[in-house]
Design a protein around this motif. Structure first.
Motif, short mmCIF file in Angstrom:
data_model
loop_
_atom_site.label_atom_id
_atom_site.label_comp_id
_atom_site.label_asym_id
_atom_site.label_seq_id
_atom_site.Cartn_x
_atom_site.Cartn_y
_atom_site.Cartn_z
N GLY A 30 0.81 -1.21 0.00
CA GLY A 30 0.00 0.00 0.00
C GLY A 30 0.84 1.26 0.00
N GLY A 31 2.08 1.16 -0.41
CA GLY A 31 2.97 2.32 -0.41
C GLY A 31 2.47 3.48 -1.24
N PHE A 32 1.60 3.17 -2.20
CA PHE A 32 1.06 4.24 -3.06
C PHE A 32 0.27 5.28 -2.27
N VAL A 33 -0.18 4.96 -1.05
CA VAL A 33 -0.95 5.93 -0.27
C VAL A 33 -0.08 7.10 0.17
N GLY A 34 1.23 6.97 0.02
CA GLY A 34 2.09 8.11 0.32
C GLY A 34 1.73 9.33 -0.49
N VAL A 35 1.27 9.13 -1.71
CA VAL A 35 0.83 10.25 -2.55
C VAL A 35 -0.35 10.96 -1.91
N ASP A 36 -1.25 10.20 -1.32
CA ASP A 36 -2.41 10.80 -0.66
C ASP A 36 -2.00 11.62 0.55
N VAL A 37 -0.97 11.15 1.25
CA VAL A 37 -0.44 11.92 2.38
C VAL A 37 0.13 13.25 1.88
N PHE A 38 0.86 13.19 0.76
CA PHE A 38 1.38 14.42 0.16
C PHE A 38 0.26 15.40 -0.20
N PHE A 39 -0.81 14.87 -0.75
CA PHE A 39 -1.95 15.74 -1.11
C PHE A 39 -2.47 16.49 0.11
N VAL A 40 -2.63 15.78 1.22
CA VAL A 40 -3.16 16.42 2.43
C VAL A 40 -2.19 17.49 2.93
N ILE A 41 -0.90 17.16 2.94
CA ILE A 41 0.10 18.14 3.38
C ILE A 41 0.08 19.37 2.49
N SER A 42 0.02 19.17 1.18
CA SER A 42 0.01 20.30 0.24
C SER A 42 -1.21 21.18 0.46
N GLY A 43 -2.38 20.55 0.58
CA GLY A 43 -3.59 21.34 0.81
C GLY A 43 -3.50 22.14 2.09
N TYR A 44 -2.93 21.54 3.12
CA TYR A 44 -2.79 22.20 4.43
C TYR A 44 -1.86 23.41 4.34
N LEU A 45 -0.67 23.21 3.79
CA LEU A 45 0.31 24.29 3.76
C LEU A 45 -0.12 25.43 2.84
N ILE A 46 -0.64 25.10 1.67
CA ILE A 46 -1.06 26.14 0.73
C ILE A 46 -2.20 26.96 1.32
N THR A 47 -3.13 26.29 1.97
CA THR A 47 -4.27 27.00 2.54
C THR A 47 -3.84 27.96 3.64
N ILE A 48 -2.93 27.53 4.51
CA ILE A 48 -2.45 28.41 5.58
C ILE A 48 -1.75 29.64 4.98
#
Length: 681
Positions: A30-48
Motif C-alpha cells: 500500500g505504499g502508493f498511499v504516500g501520494v495521498d499523504v502528500f496531497f493532504v500536506i500540500s492542501g494544508y500548507l497552501i491554505t495556511i
C-alpha cells in the motif's frame, strides 16, 4: 508560517513507502498511499499561506505562481532532461513515442489526463516502464493550485465561514464521486482531479481549523494518525479499490497528525528525528528521481531486475535527491540571491524551457518514436526470422474475412485442409486460440480433412454469455459450432480456447481490458455480473455436460489445454535486446538464456490455468482426451516463449506460426492415437 519539523518527517513517511512500492517490494503493497499523504500536506500548507496573506491584504496571484514555479519546475525540468538520453538509447519506438507525449503533457501539467487516456492503468505492468508516470500527482496538484487561490480570493468577500463550508461541501462531493468512480470508471477515478481534490481539500480544512481555533496537541490522536497511515501502507495492495472510502484511512491519519501531532507530542518527537526530517526535506526531489530510475532499469534489464538492484536504485534516488535539492531546488528558491531573481525572469525561463521540452515531445510523437534508430540493430537476419509471422487467416481464405460474421450467421464451417481422399474428418472449435493453432494440424491434414468453426473471444460452450461481448453473438457461435459437431458426421471434435480467460477474467498483463470481470462467462439469463466463483461453477458444469453429451453420441472429443501465458511480449523483448546492442552479437546460447530469463516460472498451483486444468483432468477418460502443451514449453523451470531460432508466441498468449509448428508433433500424436482407437465413421 512557523516551521514544523514533524511535517517534514511526515513527508518522509510518505515518500519512502512510495519509492519501495514502485521498486516492487510487496511488503509495501500500500505504499502508493504516500501520494495521498502528500496531497493532504500540500492542501494544508497552501491554505495556511493563502489565508494568512488574504487576511493581511497581501495576497498576489503573480507572487503565488512565482513561488510555485520556483518550487516545482527547476528539479522537475532537471529530471526530465536526464531522462531523454536514456529514452533515446533504450526505448522502443512505441515506448519513445509515448514518452514524448508524456514529456509534452508534463510541461502543461496534464499528464494525469494523458495516463488516464492510455490503456494501461497505474497498477498495470506496462506502467512500470513509464519514466514519467509519477508526474500525474504533480499535475493534480497544479490543477488544484490553478483553481484554489482564485476561488479563495473570489469567495472571501462572503466571509470566512462561507468559504470554509464551501470547501467542506466540495470535499464531500468529491469523496462521494470517488466512491462511485472506482466501481464504474476506475482509471478516471485514479487520475482525474475531480476524484482526488477531496484529499487536498482535507488538508485545506485542517488549514482553516489551524488558523482559527488551533486544537491543542494530543498524544493519542496524533499517534492514531500515524498508526492509520502505517496500517494503510502495509495492509493495502493493488487490489484495494483506490481511491475510495479506503483512502479515508491515510487521509484522516494525515489530518490527525497535522492537527494534533504538534510539537511536544510523542508522534512529533518521532517524526522530528533527524533522519526523517532530512529525507522529508529532499522528498520532492526523491519523488521525482525514483520512477525514472526504476523504469529505465526495467527497460534495460529486459526481464525483472533483481531486488538488490532495485534497492540500490531506491537508495540512489535519495542520493540524487540530496544533490538536486542542494544545488537546484535551494538556489532557485532561496540562496543569498536566488537564481532568476526577478519574477519576469522566472516566468520567461520556465516558458522557454517548457517550449524545448514540448518540441521534443511533439517531434517524438510525430516521428513515431524515431524508428530509424532500430534499422542497424535489427539488420541481423535471425532477428527478422524471430519477428516474422504468417497471418493465420490465409489458411482459411474467405472464412476469416470480414464477411465471416454477420447478424444472421455469425460463424461458418471453414475447410482448412482437404486432401483428395481423406481418411477421417476432424472439426476444430474454439476462439482465436483455435485458429492460431491451426498450422499444428498440417501433418494431420495430409491425410485427414480438417475443418474449423469459431470466433475470437467466444468459448465453444453453449448457453453462456461472455461479459463484454456483444449480446447473443457468442451464444450463437457456440450453438452453431456444437450443432455442426453433433450432426456433421465428424470422426473427431477438437476444442481449443484460452480457457482460463472465461473463468478468471483478464490476467494482470491484459491492461487493455479495464473490467475485472471482462470475458467471464455466466449462464444465459443471469442477472448479476459474473464473479470468479460463479464463472468457475458455470464452466465446470457446462464442460461436463459437453463431455457427457459427446460420449453418449460416441463422438471422440479432444480438449487441448491453453498454452502458458507469457508476462512479456516476445517481439518487444527481442527488439529491446537488439536496440541495446545485443541483437547482432548474441549467439544462440545467449538468446536462449535471455528467453528463459523473461519467461514465467513453472508454478502449477499459482498458474492462472490451474482451475481449468483441474476440470479437464476430471473429464479425461476413454472418450475424452485432454492434451496439455506444457511439456513443449517447459525448460529449466520456466515456460519459455521461444528458442534461438524464433518466438513461439505472436503475443502474450496466442501461438505464432513457429509456435504452432513447435507443438505439431504433440497434436499429431494425440489425434493419431484417438483415431487409432475409435472406428472411422
Amino acid at each position: 508560517m512557523k516551521y514544523r519539523s514533524e511535517i517534514d518527517g511526515l513527508r518522509a513517511v510518505a515518500v519512502v513507502p512510495v519509492i519501495l512500492f514502485h521498486a516492487g517490494f510487496e511488503v509495501f503493497g500500500g505504499g502508493f498511499v504516500g501520494v495521498d499523504v502528500f496531497f493532504v500536506i500540500s492542501g494544508y500548507l497552501i491554505t495556511i499561506i493563502l489565508l494568512t496573506e488574504i487576511e493581511k491584504g497581501e495576497f498576489s496571484i503573480a507572487r503565488f505562481y512565482e513561488r510555485r514555479a520556483r518550487r516545482i519546475l527547476p528539479a522537475l525540468f532537471l529530471v526530465m532532461a536526464a531522462c531523454i538520453p536514456f529514452a533515446w538509447l533504450w526505448m522502443m519506438p512505441d515506448q519513445l513515442k509515448a514518452f514524448g507525449q508524456s514529456v509534452a503533457a508534463v510541461v502543461f501539467f496534464v499528464s494525469n489526463f494523458l495516463f488516464w487516456q492510455e490503456s494501461a492503468g497505474y497498477f498495470a505492468p506496462s506502467a512500470e516502464l513509464k519514466p514519467l508516470l509519477h508526474t500525474w500527482s504533480l499535475a493534480v496538484e497544479e490543477q488544484y493550485y490553478l483553481l484554489a487561490p482564485l476561488s479563495l480570493a473570489l469567495l472571501w468577500r462572503f466571509g470566512r465561514r462561507v468559504v470554509f463550508w464551501s470547501v467542506v461541501a466540495t470535499a464531500l462531493a468529491s469523496l462521494l464521486a470517488t466512491e462511485w468512480g472506482w466501481r464504474f470508471a476506475a482509471r478516471a477515478n485514479f487520475f482525474l482531479p475531480q476524484f482526488r481534490v477531496w484529499e487536498l481539500l482535507a488538508g485545506s480544512i485542517c488549514g482553516f481549523i489551524a488558523t482559527s481555533r488551533a486544537p491543542r496537541p494530543n498524544n493519542l490522536l496524533g499517534a492514531a494518525g500515524l498508526a492509520l497511515i502505517v496500517f494503510a501502507i502495509f495492509a493495502y495492495d493493488k487490489e484495494t479499490p483506490f481511491p475510495s472510502f479506503y483512502a479515508l484511512v491515510p487521509v484522516v491519519g494525515s489530518a490527525l497528525i497535522l492537527l494534533y501531532g504538534q510539537k511536544g507530542t510523542l508522534v512529533a518527537r518521532v517524526l522530528s528525528a533527524r533522519a526523517l526530517v532530512g529525507i522529508g526535506l529532499i522528498s520532492y526531489s526523491a519523488y521525482l528521481w525514483h520512477q525514472p530510475l526504476f523504469a529505465f532499469a526495467r527497460i534495460r534489464s529486459i526481464g525483472t531486475p533483481p531486488e538488490a538492484l532495485m534497492l540500490a536504485l531506491a537508495a540512489a534516488s535519495l542520493i540524487l535527491a540530496y544533490f538536486s535539492w542542494r544545488f537546484v531546488e535551494q538556489p532557485f528558491r532561496r540562496g543569498p540571491v536566488p537564481l532568476l531573481p526577478s519574477r519576469r525572469a522566472v516566468f520567461a525561463a520556465s516558458g522557454a524551457v517548457g517550449v524545448v521540452f514540448a518540441g521534443f515531445g511533439a517531434y517524438a510523437t510525430v516521428t513515431n518514436g524515431f524508428p530509424g534508430r532500430l534499422k542497424a540493430a535489427l539488420a541481423d537476419p535471425r532477428s527478422v526470422a524471430l519477428l516474422s509471422s504468417t497471418e493465420i487467416s490465409k489458411l482459411g481464405g474467405k472464412c476469416y474475412g470480414a464477411e465471416r460474421v454477420n447478424t444472421t450467421q455469425p460463424v461458418t464451417l471453414c475447410p482448412i485442409f482437404e486432401p483428395p481422399a481423406p481418411k477421417a474428418r476432424i472439426l476444430v472449435l474454439g476462439d482465436s486460440h483455435s485458429y492460431a493453432l491451426l498450422p499444428a494440424f498440417a501433418r494431420i491434414g495430409e491425410q485427414d480433412a480438417v475443418y474449423h468453426m469459431g470466433y475470437g473471444g467466444c468459448p465453444p460452450i453453449e448457453r453462456v454469455s461472455v461479459a463484454g461481448q456483444a449480446k447473443g453473438v457468442c451464444q450463437e457461435v457456440a450453438r452453431l459450432s456444437l450443432e455442426a459437431a453433433r450432426t456433421g458426421g465428424f470422426d473427431l471434435v477438437v476444442l481449443v480456447a484460452r480457457w482460463a480467460l472465461y473463468t478468471e477474467g483478464p490476467d494482470r498483463h491484459d491492461s487493455a481490458r479495464p473490467g475485472a470481470n471482462y470475458y467471464r462467462i455466466a449462464d444465459d439469463g443471469a442477472t448479476s455480473a459474473p464473479t470468479v466463483d460463479s464463472a468457475r461453477e458455470t464452466f465446470a458444469r457446462r464442460m461436463t455436460q459437453i463431455a457427457e453429451e459427446f460420449t453418449a453420441l460416441k463422438i471422440p472429443l479432444l480438449i487441448i489445454e491453453q498454452a502458458p501465458v507469457q508476462p512479456v511480449l516476445p517481439r518487444q523483448i527481442f527488439e529491446q535486446a537488439a536496440l541495446q546492442g545485443r541483437g547482432s552479437e548474441v549467439d544462440e546460447a545467449r538468446l536462449k538464456e535471455l528467453v528463459v530469463q523473461t519467461s514465467p516460472t513453472v508454478d502449477p498451483v499459482g498458474d492462472v490455468r490451474h482451475f481449468s486444468q483441474e476440470v479437464f483432468g476430471k473429464l479425461a477418460g476413454p472418450d475424452v482426451t485432454v492434451l496439455t502443451l506444457n511439456p513443449q514449453f517447459e525448460q529449466a523451470g520456466h515456460y519459455v516463449w521461444g528458442d534461438g531460432s524464433g518466438s513461439y508466441y505472436a503475443d502474450r498468449d496466442h501461438l505464432s506460426v513457429y509456435g504452432a509448428a513447435h507443438v505439431t508433433a504433440a497434436v499429431t500424436a494425440a489425434i493419431e492415437g484417438i483415431l487409432a482407437r475409435a472406428p472411422v465413421r
